[in-house]
Design an enzyme around this catalytic site. Structure first.
Site, mmCIF file in Angstrom:
data_model
loop_
_atom_site.group_PDB
_atom_site.id
_atom_site.type_symbol
_atom_site.label_atom_id
_atom_site.label_comp_id
_atom_site.label_asym_id
_atom_site.label_seq_id
_atom_site.Cartn_x
_atom_site.Cartn_y
_atom_site.Cartn_z
ATOM 1 N N LYS A 69 -45.089 52.467 34.662
ATOM 2 C CA LYS A 69 -45.931 53.412 34.221
ATOM 3 C C LYS A 69 -45.610 54.966 34.719
ATOM 4 O O LYS A 69 -45.878 55.801 33.779
ATOM 5 C CB LYS A 69 -47.353 52.890 34.503
ATOM 6 C CG LYS A 69 -47.800 51.484 34.056
ATOM 7 C CD LYS A 69 -47.967 51.540 32.545
ATOM 8 C CE LYS A 69 -48.466 50.397 32.237
ATOM 9 N NZ LYS A 69 -48.584 50.119 30.757
ATOM 10 N N ASP A 71 -42.281 41.760 18.693
ATOM 11 C CA ASP A 71 -41.828 41.914 20.148
ATOM 12 C C ASP A 71 -41.230 43.282 20.667
ATOM 13 O O ASP A 71 -40.253 43.545 19.938
ATOM 14 C CB ASP A 71 -41.013 40.828 20.436
ATOM 15 C CG ASP A 71 -40.648 40.386 21.862
ATOM 16 O OD1 ASP A 71 -40.661 41.346 22.664
ATOM 17 O OD2 ASP A 71 -40.770 39.369 22.430
ATOM 18 N N TYR A 93 -44.733 47.416 38.304
ATOM 19 C CA TYR A 93 -45.803 47.909 37.363
ATOM 20 C C TYR A 93 -46.009 49.423 37.466
ATOM 21 O O TYR A 93 -45.798 50.306 36.448
ATOM 22 C CB TYR A 93 -47.044 47.088 37.596
ATOM 23 C CG TYR A 93 -48.230 47.791 36.699
ATOM 24 C CD1 TYR A 93 -48.155 46.960 35.316
ATOM 25 C CD2 TYR A 93 -49.118 48.409 36.728
ATOM 26 C CE1 TYR A 93 -49.213 47.257 34.406
ATOM 27 C CE2 TYR A 93 -50.272 48.741 36.031
ATOM 28 C CZ TYR A 93 -50.253 48.037 34.725
ATOM 29 O OH TYR A 93 -51.062 48.431 33.698
ATOM 30 N N SER A 107 -51.562 53.932 32.657
ATOM 31 C CA SER A 107 -52.675 53.309 33.670
ATOM 32 C C SER A 107 -52.844 54.174 34.801
ATOM 33 O O SER A 107 -52.140 54.898 35.131
ATOM 34 C CB SER A 107 -51.844 51.831 34.147
ATOM 35 O OG SER A 107 -52.597 51.326 35.092
HETATM 36 N N1 LIG Z 1 -56.445 45.425 32.040
HETATM 37 C C1 LIG Z 1 -56.424 46.559 32.606
HETATM 38 O O1 LIG Z 1 -57.069 46.723 33.576
HETATM 39 C C2 LIG Z 1 -55.504 47.624 32.440
HETATM 40 C C3 LIG Z 1 -55.322 48.726 33.278
HETATM 41 C C4 LIG Z 1 -54.631 49.930 32.949
HETATM 42 C C5 LIG Z 1 -53.414 49.727 31.918
HETATM 43 N N2 LIG Z 1 -53.768 48.522 31.079
HETATM 44 C C6 LIG Z 1 -52.677 48.727 30.209
HETATM 45 O O2 LIG Z 1 -53.119 48.342 28.861
HETATM 46 C C7 LIG Z 1 -52.179 47.617 28.170
HETATM 47 C C8 LIG Z 1 -52.791 46.535 27.299
HETATM 48 O O3 LIG Z 1 -53.181 45.636 28.465
HETATM 49 P P1 LIG Z 1 -54.450 44.657 28.313
HETATM 50 O O4 LIG Z 1 -55.091 44.842 29.657
HETATM 51 O O5 LIG Z 1 -54.900 44.776 27.065
HETATM 52 O O6 LIG Z 1 -53.575 42.936 28.481
HETATM 53 P P2 LIG Z 1 -53.654 41.964 27.779
HETATM 54 O O7 LIG Z 1 -54.860 41.354 27.089
HETATM 55 O O8 LIG Z 1 -52.636 41.002 28.632
HETATM 56 O O9 LIG Z 1 -52.659 42.418 26.423
HETATM 57 C C9 LIG Z 1 -51.364 42.540 26.602
HETATM 58 C C10 LIG Z 1 -50.753 42.671 25.189
HETATM 59 O O10 LIG Z 1 -49.261 42.705 25.358
HETATM 60 C C11 LIG Z 1 -48.782 42.117 24.443
HETATM 61 N N3 LIG Z 1 -47.143 41.747 24.996
HETATM 62 C C12 LIG Z 1 -46.667 41.712 26.025
HETATM 63 N N4 LIG Z 1 -45.355 41.341 26.118
HETATM 64 C C13 LIG Z 1 -44.926 41.665 24.820
HETATM 65 C C14 LIG Z 1 -43.897 42.016 24.123
HETATM 66 N N5 LIG Z 1 -42.534 41.838 24.633
HETATM 67 N N6 LIG Z 1 -43.719 42.523 22.976
HETATM 68 C C15 LIG Z 1 -44.863 42.806 22.314
HETATM 69 N N7 LIG Z 1 -46.148 42.514 22.817
HETATM 70 C C16 LIG Z 1 -46.280 42.224 24.141
HETATM 71 C C17 LIG Z 1 -49.300 40.698 24.680
HETATM 72 O O11 LIG Z 1 -48.952 39.958 23.748
HETATM 73 P P3 LIG Z 1 -48.731 38.088 23.862
HETATM 74 O O12 LIG Z 1 -50.092 37.763 23.972
HETATM 75 O O13 LIG Z 1 -47.930 37.690 22.771
HETATM 76 O O14 LIG Z 1 -48.282 37.959 25.364
HETATM 77 C C18 LIG Z 1 -50.880 41.383 24.417
HETATM 78 O O15 LIG Z 1 -50.832 41.593 23.024
HETATM 79 C C19 LIG Z 1 -50.847 47.485 28.677
HETATM 80 O O16 LIG Z 1 -49.968 48.278 28.565
HETATM 81 C C20 LIG Z 1 -51.573 47.440 30.258
HETATM 82 O O17 LIG Z 1 -50.461 47.920 31.203
HETATM 83 C C21 LIG Z 1 -54.357 47.715 31.231
#
Ligand SMILES: NC(=O)c1ccc[n+]([C@@H]2O[C@H](COP(=O)([O-])OP(=O)(O)OC[C@H]3O[C@@H](n4cnc5c(N)ncnc54)[C@H](OP(=O)(O)O)[C@@H]3O)[C@@H](O)[C@H]2O)c1
Length: 288
Positions: A154, A59, A150, A137
């Protein structure tokens, strides 16, 4: 029977239970790295473990877990090729509406978490002349209404990454930022739940001010799920950012991020305001 050789280098990916983190961990494992995949629950680790992909409980808000991992990386002795600071949450609501505890939760994960992990892994990265990859992002270059917390986290991450890149360049450690646009992952659903909960807690006056906007933002994020790129595609770009011999300073993922980060750089603020408002206008509820 031939067996694959044991990987000679380590890579850490945080937030690897789902989405881009899980896909990046798989991509890097298939490229022959020993991937330490950060998850918060044993069961998530069991679900993703495979050849070269080793779950670790992490975490990013828990300093003792980060310190334990740094110690085990040092004890392993293999070079740490890269860390991918990917863990993230999306806490969206208008600035007026979002409780301060939620602001702190957003920054604890998306910002301070990555700083703590990076600080703790730097001794190993300096030794290996490794790489820090920051998953920012499109929201790290352009702030939509309701994305204050958010985007704040970022934008802050982008600023720190620029400083870090300039600090570490003379010492052989490289820093790359990845700026995804819409990617189909768990984030949209999780962020939507938080936004709906906060919307339900608004006062009647806040509801009059922001209800239509929050409706439009939710509808827009549902569109992201439909039109976003696949996490496996994002993972290829992230893996390149982590392993390219001469990395770019910034990588975008998806056409939306490529276009809108350019707009953010080139367009005057007022023009950008109009572009973003006109994209949201058709998504407001018709009766308002
Ligand atoms: N999806 C998009 O459109 C998008 C666009 C731009 C940027 N991003 C960025 O991409 C990254 C990954 O996001 P994703 O889209 O793949 O979302 P996701 O599927 O929700 O994955 C987020 C991950 O972060 C973990 N997490 C949350 N809180 C945490 C903590 N305190 N310590 C360690 N791990 C933690 C979650 O684990 P748990 O399952 O344990 O909660 C999950 O593994 C993020 O930084 C996000 O801001 C996403």
């Amino acid at each position: 029977m031939t067996t694959s050789p044991e990987p000679t280098e380590l890579i850490l990916v945080t937030g690897a239970s789902t989405g881009m983190g899980a896909a990046t961990a798989r991509e890097l494992a298939s490229r022959g790295f020993h991937v330490l995949a950060g998850v918060r629950r044993e069961s998530d680790g069991e679900a993703i473990a495979t050849t070269n992909l080793h779950p670790v409980i992490l975490d990013v808000t828990r300093a003792e877990q980060i310190a334990d991992l740094a110690a085990s990386i040092e004890a392993d002795g293999r070079p740490l090729r890269a860390i991918v600071n990917n863990a993230g949450i999306a806490v969206n609501a208008p600035v007026e509406v979002l409780p301060i505890a939620e602001w702190r939760r957003q920054f604890d994960v998306n910002f301070f978490g990555h700083i703590t992990v990076t600080q703790s892994m730097l001794p190993a990265l300096l030794k290996s002349r490794g790489r820090v990859v920051m998953i920012s992002s499109l929201g790290g270059r352009l702030a939509q209404p309701t994305y204050g917390a958010y985007s704040g986290s970022k934008f802050a991450l982008e600023g720190v990454s620029d400083a870090l890149r300039r600090e570490l360049a003379p010492h052989g450690v490289t820093v790359a930022i990845v700026e995804p646009g819409a990617v189909r992952t768990e984030m949209v659903g999780r962020g939507g739940v938080t936004l709906q909960k906060l919307a339900a807690e608004m006062t009647p006056e806040q509801e009059r001010r922001y209800g239509g906007l929050m409706h439009a933002i939710l509808a827009q994020s549902e569109g992201f799920l439909r039109d976003g790129v696949d996490a496996s595609e994002a993972a290829k770009t992230i893996a390149t950012a982590a392993t390219a011999t001469r990395p770019k300073t910034r990588y975008t993922v998806g056409k939306d991020a490529a276009l809108l980060t350019r707009f953010a750089r080139l367009l005057p603020d007022r023009t950008l305001d109009r572009v973003l408002a006109s994209a949201l206008r058709p998504l407001f509820p018709k009766s308002r």
